[in-house]
Design an enzyme around this catalytic site. Structure first.
Site, PDB file in Angstrom:
ATOM      1  N   PHE A   1      -1.257  16.615   3.599  1.00 46.44           N
ATOM      2  CA  PHE A   1      -1.642  15.903   2.376  1.00 46.44           C
ATOM      3  C   PHE A   1      -0.440  15.907   1.442  1.00 46.44           C
ATOM      4  CE2 PHE A   1      -3.494  14.888  -1.647  1.00 46.44           C
ATOM      5  CZ  PHE A   1      -4.421  13.921  -1.304  1.00 46.44           C
TER       6      PHE A   1
ATOM      7  N   ARG B   1       1.339  11.723  -9.652  1.00 49.79           N
ATOM      8  CA  ARG B   1       1.796  10.378  -9.263  1.00 49.79           C
ATOM      9  C   ARG B   1       3.229  10.118  -9.694  1.00 49.79           C
ATOM     10  NH1 ARG B   1      -2.525   7.365  -7.302  1.00 49.79           N
ATOM     11  NH2 ARG B   1      -4.561   7.722  -8.234  1.00 49.79           N
TER      12      ARG B   1
ATOM     13  N   ASP C   1      -3.922   5.658   6.197  1.00 47.81           N
ATOM     14  CA  ASP C   1      -4.446   6.906   6.748  1.00 47.81           C
ATOM     15  C   ASP C   1      -5.419   6.535   7.871  1.00 47.81           C
ATOM     16  OD1 ASP C   1      -5.238   9.539   7.084  1.00 47.81           O
ATOM     17  OD2 ASP C   1      -6.324   9.673   5.199  1.00 47.81           O
TER      18      ASP C   1
ATOM     19  N   ASP D   1      -1.420  10.729  -5.363  1.00 43.34           N
ATOM     20  CA  ASP D   1      -2.019  11.735  -6.243  1.00 43.34           C
ATOM     21  C   ASP D   1      -2.840  12.779  -5.511  1.00 43.34           C
ATOM     22  OD1 ASP D   1      -4.139   9.827  -5.522  1.00 43.34           O
ATOM     23  OD2 ASP D   1      -5.342  10.951  -6.969  1.00 43.34           O
TER      24      ASP D   1
ATOM     25  N   GLU E   1       0.847  -1.204   0.000  1.00 45.42           N
ATOM     26  CA  GLU E   1       0.000   0.000   0.000  1.00 45.42           C
ATOM     27  C   GLU E   1       0.878   1.248   0.000  1.00 45.42           C
ATOM     28  OE1 GLU E   1      -2.461   1.448  -0.862  1.00 45.42           O
ATOM     29  OE2 GLU E   1      -4.094   1.294   0.586  1.00 45.42           O
ATOM     30  N   ASP E   2       0.364   2.318  -0.582  1.00 41.85           N
ATOM     31  CA  ASP E   2       1.136   3.561  -0.576  1.00 41.85           C
ATOM     32  C   ASP E   2       1.144   4.192   0.816  1.00 41.85           C
ATOM     33  OD1 ASP E   2      -1.582   4.182  -0.716  1.00 41.85           O
ATOM     34  OD2 ASP E   2      -1.420   5.537  -2.421  1.00 41.85           O
TER      35      ASP E   2
ATOM     36  N   LYS F   1       0.303   7.443   8.279  1.00 40.82           N
ATOM     37  CA  LYS F   1      -0.202   8.619   9.021  1.00 40.82           C
ATOM     38  C   LYS F   1      -0.873   8.086  10.281  1.00 40.82           C
ATOM     39  CE  LYS F   1      -1.434  11.844   5.287  1.00 40.82           C
ATOM     40  NZ  LYS F   1      -2.568  12.436   4.545  1.00 40.82           N
TER      41      LYS F   1
HETATM   42  P1  IMP Z   1      -7.503   4.923   4.477  1.00 39.82           P
HETATM   43  O1  IMP Z   1      -6.342   4.373   5.261  1.00 39.82           O
HETATM   44  O2  IMP Z   1      -8.601   3.940   4.260  1.00 39.82           O
HETATM   45  O3  IMP Z   1      -8.012   6.208   5.068  1.00 39.82           O
HETATM   46  O4  IMP Z   1      -7.063   5.325   3.006  1.00 39.82           O
HETATM   47  C1  IMP Z   1      -5.794   5.292   2.533  1.00 39.82           C
HETATM   48  C2  IMP Z   1      -5.834   5.821   1.115  1.00 39.82           C
HETATM   49  O5  IMP Z   1      -6.152   7.232   1.132  1.00 39.82           O
HETATM   50  C3  IMP Z   1      -4.494   5.715   0.458  1.00 39.82           C
HETATM   51  O6  IMP Z   1      -4.346   4.495  -0.230  1.00 39.82           O
HETATM   52  C4  IMP Z   1      -4.479   6.907  -0.481  1.00 39.82           C
HETATM   53  O7  IMP Z   1      -5.067   6.551  -1.714  1.00 39.82           O
HETATM   54  C5  IMP Z   1      -5.355   7.920   0.191  1.00 39.82           C
HETATM   55  N1  IMP Z   1      -4.572   8.951   0.915  1.00 39.82           N
HETATM   56  C6  IMP Z   1      -4.524   9.147   2.250  1.00 39.82           C
HETATM   57  N2  IMP Z   1      -3.711  10.176   2.561  1.00 39.82           N
HETATM   58  C7  IMP Z   1      -3.243  10.650   1.391  1.00 39.82           C
HETATM   59  C8  IMP Z   1      -2.334  11.734   1.048  1.00 39.82           C
HETATM   60  O8  IMP Z   1      -1.801  12.476   1.895  1.00 39.82           O
HETATM   61  N3  IMP Z   1      -2.086  11.903  -0.291  1.00 39.82           N
HETATM   62  C9  IMP Z   1      -2.646  11.126  -1.256  1.00 39.82           C
HETATM   63  N4  IMP Z   1      -3.491  10.109  -0.981  1.00 39.82           N
HETATM   64  C10 IMP Z   1      -3.787   9.877   0.333  1.00 39.82           C
HETATM   65 MG    MG Z   2      -4.376   4.159  -2.383  1.00 39.32          MG
END
Ligand code: IMP
Ligand code: MG
Length: 176
Positions: free
Chosen positions: A150, A163, A101, A157, A97-98, A129
């Site tokens: 962010f 990207r 969050d 992206d 995963e990138d 994060k």
């Molecule tokens: P979560 O952990 O379900 O809230 O979502 C994670 C996803 O939110 C990641 O895979 C990203 O696609 C997106 N995301 C969260 N923070 C950022 C950011 O700072 N920049 C770009 N995408 C983000």
């Molecule tokens: Mg993602």
């Protein structure tokens, strides 16, 4: 060269941390093969750079999620592109995963993939994060813990843009 956005992590910093993660994976999976389950689209750059540095044989699989915000403002995450059970069952799978969050996406993905009976299942994320977490979810391999800015670049992206930036920058509308 002057970067468009303020640099949070340079390409050199990212690549040297990825080399360390690759070494950890090689140590943990010695004598085995792994499936990189790469989440589209954000983790593509990271997944490829990591795979290039891992000596353990790596198989590539992909998934894509999409999140819909319901009327109650509860985010519901759905699978947009899925992976067959045959690619997972009995295999050592690492979800790539990138960024983690809230953790909601990975929590759902992990539960779904666990149901397909992998031999083992771990999570590797380039960025974490941690202070934004809304559900209980921990990564097994983390590149960098970061704050709650962010960010864009290295696969991440803003509305599908940026990207391909080679670094991770803090998104700033005035510089977009
Ligand atoms: P979560 O952990 O379900 O809230 O979502 C994670 C996803 O939110 C990641 O895979 C990203 O696609 C997106 N995301 C969260 N923070 C950022 C950011 O700072 N920049 C770009 N995408 C983000
Ligand atoms: Mg993602």
């Amino acid at each position: 060269m002057c970067a468009q956005f303020d640099v949070l992590l340079s390409e050199e910093q990212i690549n040297s941390r990825i080399a360390e993660l690759a070494a950890e994976i090689d140590r943990d999976y010695a004598g085995k093969e792994v499936v990189f389950l790469i989440t589209l689209r954000g983790a593509v750059v990271f997944g490829c750079e990591l795979a290039k540095r891992v000596k353990t044989p790596v198989y590539f699989e992909f998934i894509q999620t999409s999140s819909y915000v319901g009327t109650t403002s509860t985010g519901v995450i759905a699978m947009k592109y899925d992976v067959d059970k045959s690619a997972i069952e009995g295999k050592h799978v690492i979800i790539i995963e990138d960024i983690i969050d809230t953790g909601k996406t990975l929590k759902m993905v992990k539960r779904l993939i666990q149901g397909r009976e992998p031999a083992s299942l771990k999570i590797c994320a380039l960025l974490d994060k941690h202070e934004c977490r809304k559900v209980e979810l921990e990564g097994d391999y983390i590149g960098f813990p970061i704050g709650n800015d962010f960010i864009v670049g290295y696969g991440l992206d803003y509305n599908q843009k940026y990207r391909n930036l080679p670094y991770i920058g803090i998104y700033d509308e005035s510089k977009a």
